[in-house]
Design a protein around this motif. Structure first.
Motif, short mmCIF file in Angstrom:
data_model
loop_
_atom_site.label_atom_id
_atom_site.label_comp_id
_atom_site.label_asym_id
_atom_site.label_seq_id
_atom_site.Cartn_x
_atom_site.Cartn_y
_atom_site.Cartn_z
N SER A 157 0.81 -1.22 0.00
CA SER A 157 0.00 0.00 0.00
C SER A 157 0.84 1.27 0.00
O SER A 157 0.29 2.37 -0.07
CB SER A 157 -0.93 0.01 1.22
N GLY A 214 2.87 1.38 -5.96
CA GLY A 214 1.57 0.94 -5.47
C GLY A 214 0.90 -0.06 -6.38
O GLY A 214 0.01 -0.79 -5.96
N ASP A 251 0.00 -2.46 7.51
CA ASP A 251 -0.47 -2.55 6.13
C ASP A 251 -1.93 -2.10 6.06
O ASP A 251 -2.79 -2.62 6.77
CB ASP A 251 -0.34 -3.99 5.63
N GLU A 252 -2.21 -1.13 5.19
CA GLU A 252 -3.56 -0.56 5.11
C GLU A 252 -4.59 -1.60 4.70
O GLU A 252 -5.71 -1.63 5.23
CB GLU A 252 -3.57 0.61 4.12
N GLN A 253 -4.23 -2.46 3.78
CA GLN A 253 -5.17 -3.49 3.32
C GLN A 253 -5.51 -4.45 4.45
O GLN A 253 -6.68 -4.79 4.66
CB GLN A 253 -4.58 -4.24 2.14
#
Length: 467
Positions: free
Chosen positions: A159, A175, A441-443
């Motif tokens: 991300s 990205g 991690d954003e995901q």
């Protein structure tokens, strides 16, 4: 007559494979091949492809590693292995005493170690400019591993927009797409950023002087990597302070033991029979903390006889400062998720398994430390008496510490997540909101938040069935 093969510098795996297929197709023996690397080699032939053929999986894996080594003989060694595998020695790689097998395994081991060191010792610095937010890192690998390690960093930091610079080449991830570029310069990466001070505080907090082993530390973190690691500049001082800190730890433990016996303190509290929550809270406020660093007790709050009681682990820095449960970052996230799940916090009861903030002072910072199993059990009498007086219909354990405190037995949250029976209480086990905040991690964070929201909605429905 020798056949000279020219490969690109570094780990030219496609060129090597094409050359091997051509050599095998023509029956060229290992001693008849001269392997060379370079952009332009006079008299050396480029790889000539031939029909594909299969090799044992172990051989393919070995080729992928050894081709990254800097040993100039690596191509000749690998081709000799392939020749022998195809000419009557199919079990060559199982013969650990064979000189060729042993040497190839040593080369592969060195590359694996270099990959591990790059995974462990790359430190990104945040940069914000006209291109937006980016993260840059500098690393100096021993071998040609740049492309081989790219998948690890893409998966871990998918991300983010980042670049890893090395003397041999660069990796750039925007990205969505990975690019491999020309060599970088150490000066293109900042020496530090605003995130680094927090990392240094954390590193100091986990440095255990009682387990100091400088020889093992330098084996796992060789000095050659220190100049690129921000925490490395702390090591000499931490090592010098270690003996004094060990003595301080021993003295503090002795003083704590002499000051109180937690088991006796718990027995003394249990001898008291508070009949109201206010009376119980007076006992809690008047009792000394059972954890290091604890200052004042942070009491539970909320509705009496609620549908739901939420149990956290312990108050944090902000909770200790304000004297209220779940008012820090984790509490703010919990409030937001409760609202999305249709649960009114004001109609719930919220408390912690441990009533004091366990921390270690590091300069101006108070660093959170998780309570031990013994410490959680010392506080358990308070929690069970609290639940008995509050009388919720459903108890929600936010994390393993809360589940241990309610049920009295260790609980694995990932396995027990969902409805449960903890001791005498109908319960629901889920993660602590602080876990969501720690995910880099954003995901992964979005997935964890969705799962947590789904749990809270299930909690709301379950509480209605216990009405």
């Amino acid at each position: 007559m020798q056949t000279r093969i020219a490969l690109a510098p570094g780990a030219d795996l496609p060129g090597f494979r094409a050359a091997v297929r051509g050599l095998v197709a023509r029956g060229v023996k290992p001693r008849e091949v001269l392997w060379e690397t370079g952009a332009s080699l006079f008299g050396a032939a480029p790889p000539q492809d031939g029909p594909a053929f299969s090799l044992p999986r172990a051989a393919a894996e070995l080729i992928g590693l050894v081709i990254c080594h800097r040993d100039p003989a690596r191509h000749a060694l690998l081709y000799e292995m392939i020749w022998r595998l195809r000419h009557g020695e199919p079990h060559l790689l199982e013969m650990r005493h064979d000189k060729l097998t042993h040497r190839l395994e040593m080369l592969a081991k060195a590359v694996r170690r270099d990959l591990h060191k790059m995974h462990a010792f790359v430190r990104f610095r945040r940069v914000e400019d006209a291109q937006g937010e980016r993260f840059l890192a500098w690393f100096e690998p021993d071998h040609h591993i740049l492309e081989a390690t790219s998948g690890f960093f893409v998966n871990r930091f998918r991300s983010l927009v980042w670049s890893i610079l090395t003397p041999e080449g660069t990796l750039h991830w925007d990205g969505t797409r990975l690019e491999i570029g020309p060599p970088g310069q150490r000066g293109d990466v900042p020496e530090s950023d605003e995130v680094e001070s927090g990392w240094l505080d954390y590193y100091q907090s986990i440095f255990n002087p009682a387990r100091l082993n400088t020889a093992m530390m330098q084996k796992e973190m060789p000095r050659k990597y220190w100049r690129n690691l921000p925490e490395a500049r702390l090591i000499p001082e931490l090592v010098a302070q270690a003996p004094a800190r060990v003595e301080e730890m021993i003295a503090r433990a002795a003083a704590m033991s002499a000051k109180r016996d937690p088991q006796k303190a718990v027995a003394a509290m249990a001898a008291q029979t508070p009949t109201t929550l206010a009376a119980l809270n007076q006992i809690i406020m008047a009792s000394p903390p059972f954890v290091t660093g604890g200052t004042r007790a942070v009491l539970g709050e909320g509705a009496m006889e609620p549908a739901i009681a939420f149990i956290g682990e312990q108050p944090g820095d902000e909770e200790d400062a304000q004297g209220r449960c779940f008012v820090g970052p984790a509490g703010q996230l919990l409030d937001a998720m409760l609202a999305r799940a249709g649960i009114d916090r004001a109609e719930c009861y919220i408390t912690n398994a441990v009533k004091h903030f366990k921390f270690e002072q590091r300069g101006k910072h108070r660093l959170h430390q998780s309570p031990s199993t013994g410490e959680i059990k010392h506080y358990r009498w308070w929690l069970l008496k609290e639940l008995e007086l509050v009388r919720p219909r459903l108890v929600v354990a936010l994390g393993a510490s809360a589940a241990l405190a309610v049920g009295g037995q260790p609980v694995c949250v990932t396995q027990a997540r969902g409805p449960a029976q903890l001791g005498d209480w109908p319960a629901f086990v889920t993660t602590h909101p602080s876990y969501l905040l720690r995910l880099p991690d954003e995901q992964a964070r979005r997935a964890a938040e969705a799962a947590f929201l789904q749990d809270l909605r299930a909690v709301r429905r379950l509480a209605q069935t216990h009405a």
